[in-house]
Design an enzyme around this catalytic site. Structure first.
Site, short mmCIF file in Angstrom:
data_model
loop_
_atom_site.label_atom_id
_atom_site.label_comp_id
_atom_site.label_asym_id
_atom_site.label_seq_id
_atom_site.Cartn_x
_atom_site.Cartn_y
_atom_site.Cartn_z
CG HIS A 234 37.21 31.26 39.57
ND1 HIS A 234 36.31 30.28 39.22
CD2 HIS A 234 36.50 32.17 40.29
CE1 HIS A 234 35.11 30.58 39.68
NE2 HIS A 234 35.19 31.71 40.34
CG ASN B 41 33.32 29.56 47.11
OD1 ASN B 41 33.70 29.26 48.23
ND2 ASN B 41 32.74 30.72 46.86
#
Length: 383
Positions: A213, A200
């Site tokens: 991440h 995301n």
């Protein structure tokens, strides 16, 4: 600063072709932590241990069935306590320091660890674990099971801000190796039916940490989206992915092509920005890729995400979703596939999923896919 020493039980193994090294250890509360060192790493072998005083891990969530759709909903209340846009000096994914008791005790290139507040897991063998896939497909009132499974965080870099697009090509290759390693390991765990790596990116997507991440969800069931895909394969035939790839490669919607992969805007794109990427041969998941395919995938994924950032003057929010075949069904027909989607329909406009999309699942596209492809190709060329 504590004296550097090797973590107890540190297990090391390497990919001799790629040169990437895997080092497995534990966090203070028993969660798995795995370092993946770049092929050209400058980091030492030794790593500090996690000495934080941590509370016990939360109980595994419970999932309930919606009898109107047959879908399962995990009720994971512990997630309410997760970090929300902390300042960089308190980044929970940065290496630990004297003032930042983060999740990762030492320096790293790529790090993977079990989520502290997971939607699924950590208990994989509970007495009320979900039964077979067939039993989960039954529909009833008040059905619930423990949400067995596993949720992991994949840190692409120790930097406190960025995304996949901001890392080096060597680091991207390490991330791909981590995805492949974790796909194989998670698929082998009891009760896991599907493994889903994703990133995301951007607050518009709902990101709560600016650290570069992604995550990996391991589900105790085959997800609704994949169930619909399996139904389409049953209606169309086992060569659905090969036929889609052949059609898209012959179209003007291709945005990037390599020896092993092709990326394109799909014929029936739902989102204002949408890119799919498929391997040229049938591969069920990351674990089935060759080293040559992993090399090209890392390069092309970087080009696609960097191209997204060249479309406008500010970074584009997106979800990069890696669809993989379930663990025990569809292995010969469901192909590994990247789907990048963004709600950004203009410089300062987002597509919101309102009445038709959210309530009825009936999508209305805002941009003609062929025009979308030309726009995205321009971004890739500039990147």
């Amino acid at each position: 600063m504590r004296t550097r020493h090797a973590a107890p039980g540190l297990q090391t193994e390497g990919n001799h072709v790629s040169g990437i090294t895997k080092r497995a250890t534990k966090l203070a509360d028993g969660r798995d932590l795995i370092y993946f060192d770049d092929a050209d790493t400058v980091l030492p072998v030794e790593r500090r241990i996690d000495e934080r005083p941590l509370d016990p891990r939360p109980a595994t969530a419970r999932m309930r069935q919606d009898p109107l759709t047959g879908e399962w909903v995990s009720i994971a209340a512990a997630r309410q306590n997760r970090a929300f846009l902390p300042p960089a000096e308190f980044d929970p994914l940065a290496p630990q320091s004297a003032t930042n008791p983060s999740e990762i005790p030492d320096v790293y290139d790529v790090a993977v660890f079990e989520n502290k507040s997971p939607s699924f897991g950590p208990d994989l063998e509970a007495e009320d674990a979900p039964p077979s896939i067939a039993a989960l497909s039954d529909v009833g009132i008040g059905r619930e099971y423990r949400s067995v499974g596993r949720c992991e965080v994949v840190c692409f870099s120790p930097e406190t801000a960025g995304s996949f697009a901001s890392i080096s090509e060597s680091r991207a290759r390490t991330v791909v190796e981590a995805w492949a390693d974790r796909t194989a390991a998670l698929s082998a765990m009891p009760g896991i039916q599907q493994v889903f790596p994703f990133e995301n990116r951007g607050e518009a997507i709902g990101v709560t940490l600016h650290h570069p991440h992604g995550q990996i969800y391991s589900y105790p069931y085959v997800t609704p989206r994949t169930q619909r895909l399996l139904a389409s394969i049953e209606r169309f035939g086992p060569d659905l992915f090969a036929s889609v790839l052949e059609s898209e490669r012959a179209s003007e919607r291709v945005v990037l092509a390599g020896e092993h992969f092709t990326a394109f805007v799909p014929f029936a794109a739902r989102w204002p920005l949408e890119i799919h990427m498929l391997p040229h041969r049938h591969v069920a998941d990351f674990a089935g890729l060759t080293d040559a395919e992993k090399d090209e995938l890392a390069h092309m994924h970087l080009r696609l995400t960097r191209g997204m950032d060249q479309l406008y003057d500010t970074p584009t929010p997106y979800i990069a979703a890696w669809h993989q075949a379930p663990v025990s069904v569809g292995r010969d027909t469901v192909r590994l596939m990247l789907q990048i989607t963004s709600p950004r329909r203009a410089e300062s406009k987002l597509k919101y999923l309102a009445g038709s999309e959210s309530a009825m699942g009936a999508w209305i596209g805002d941009i003609v896919p062929e025009q979308q492809a030309a726009f995205i190709r321009g971004g890739i060329e500039r990147a």
